[in-house]
Design a protein around this motif. Structure first.
Motif, mmCIF file in Angstrom:
data_model
loop_
_atom_site.group_PDB
_atom_site.id
_atom_site.type_symbol
_atom_site.label_atom_id
_atom_site.label_comp_id
_atom_site.label_asym_id
_atom_site.label_seq_id
_atom_site.Cartn_x
_atom_site.Cartn_y
_atom_site.Cartn_z
ATOM 1 N N ASN A 5 0.751 -1.153 0.102
ATOM 2 C CA ASN A 5 -0.165 0.047 0.093
ATOM 3 C C ASN A 5 0.739 1.345 -0.035
ATOM 4 O O ASN A 5 0.675 2.235 -0.790
ATOM 5 N N ARG A 38 1.384 4.355 -2.912
ATOM 6 C CA ARG A 38 1.441 5.697 -2.457
ATOM 7 C C ARG A 38 2.651 6.393 -2.902
ATOM 8 O O ARG A 38 2.441 7.589 -3.575
ATOM 9 N N PHE A 66 0.541 6.355 6.524
ATOM 10 C CA PHE A 66 -0.309 6.284 6.009
ATOM 11 C C PHE A 66 -1.300 7.444 5.898
ATOM 12 O O PHE A 66 -1.130 8.370 6.884
ATOM 13 N N HIS A 96 -5.360 2.020 5.445
ATOM 14 C CA HIS A 96 -5.015 0.537 5.765
ATOM 15 C C HIS A 96 -5.810 0.289 7.019
ATOM 16 O O HIS A 96 -5.997 1.157 8.020
ATOM 17 N N SER A 145 -3.922 6.591 0.789
ATOM 18 C CA SER A 145 -3.626 5.303 1.245
ATOM 19 C C SER A 145 -4.173 5.092 2.703
ATOM 20 O O SER A 145 -3.853 5.890 3.738
#
Length: 332
Positions: A88, A92, A114, A103, A101
């Motif tokens: 992920n 990004r 993130f 999670h 992004s």
């Protein structure tokens, strides 16, 4: 958001993590324009044996057995599961930060890398970009349940109490033993003898065949229906028609999905311990959501947690903060 959004739901393909990523992605799109693309990645050796924090090039760690993560990039990437977190972040970075992004669950990487982390309360994760949920996010919605109830309406018997049992299995922390299964089945059989009950049991991939065999033997003659794994999984249908639900202790996801119905939810304790999962169940019981199954059927009310919709709203807020109302897929 008036322009179409493309959202990737990225996991290793386990049903529990995939349903969480898809659930939030679908809630984010809602009835508006956009699409959800499910990506099931496969991490190759030797990287699957190492913590993702040690992967120097996460996208290079992905094998050909899974889906590729390559341009055109989505607007939003929602990952779930430990091994999906590093890819992920790699997407990004590769997109120049254009991909939002997100999670789900503890990422086992710094959460501030993130745009947003959606973590259940029992994970104990906090931070400026952490959205905390009461239970796990999922794909069970009031609309989906209502549609399934309408579908099953013609065969319903209102005079009978519908009990749906969601069966998990042993994992690294908890054990669904044959002795537990035998005692559990005896209590269910006694319940069927005591009152008119429509009993339905749906095993999962983790349920050992010996456990299913014990349940079938003990419940013979009660009219109980046990899904044998053939055909479509009746999981959503049986959730929708249930008056009461019983879930084995090992599954946070199934317990959270059961709570979305607003019906009484019992949990069946297993052998073993997990500080995380045990904290989850203790909290739900303390707050009046669930009770331990003792063979009785009681009635209680609660407001179902709306965690999935709240997580989608948190993502929309991040989009607005970035001034990103949605766009066509980027060319990378």
């Amino acid at each position: 958001m008036t322009q179409p959004l493309t959202v990737w739901a990225v996991t290793e393909g386990q049903i529990g993590t995939e349903n969480q990523a898809r659930g939030v992605a679908e809630a984010l799109i809602g009835g508006g324009p956009g699409s959800v693309v499910v990506k099931r990645i496969a991490v190759r050796a030797p990287w699957r044996w190492l913590p993702p924090a040690l992967w120097p090039a996460p996208l290079m760690a992905l094998g050909r057995d899974g889906d590729a993560l390559e341009p055109p990039w989505p607007d939003i990437l929602i990952s779930c599961g430990r091994r999906a977190a590093a890819p992920n972040l790699a997407v990004r970075k590769r997109s120049g930060g254009a991909v939002l992004s997100v999670h789900i669950q503890r990422p086992y990487l710094p959460s501030d890398r993130f745009d947003l982390v959606v973590a259940p309360q029992h994970d104990g994760l906090h931070g400026a970009n952490v959205h905390v949920t009461r239970a796990a996010v999922h794909r069970v919605t009031a609309e989906r349940l209502a549609a399934r109830r309408r579908k099953a309406g013609d065969g319903a018997e209102p005079a009978r109490h519908a009990v749906t049992v969601l069966i998990g299995g042993s994992n690294r922390r908890h054990r669904l033993t044959e002795a537990i299964a035998s005692r559990f089945a005896e209590r269910l059989a006694a319940l069927c003898r005591a009152r008119p009950v429509d009993l339905r049991l749906t095993p999962s991939r983790r349920t050992h065949p010996a456990i299913v065999r014990i349940l079938a033997e003990k419940l013979a003659g009660t009219g109980a229906e046990i899904w044998d794994g053939s055909g479509d999984n009746p999981y959503f249908d049986w959730l929708a028609v249930a008056d009461t639900i019983v879930v084995t202790w090992d599954s946070v996801s199934m317990t959270s999905e059961a709570l979305a119905t607003g019906k009484p939810v019992y949990v069946l304790p297993l052998e073993g311990a997990s500080r995380r999962i045990d904290r989850f169940h203790a909290g739900l019981q303390a707050d009046g959501y669930t009770r331990v199954f003792d063979g009785a059927l009681d009635r209680w009310d609660y407001v179902p947690p709306d965690d999935t919709a709240a997580a989608a709203a948190a993502i929309r807020a991040r989009l607005r903060a970035r001034g990103q109302a949605g766009s066509a897929m980027r060319s990378g």
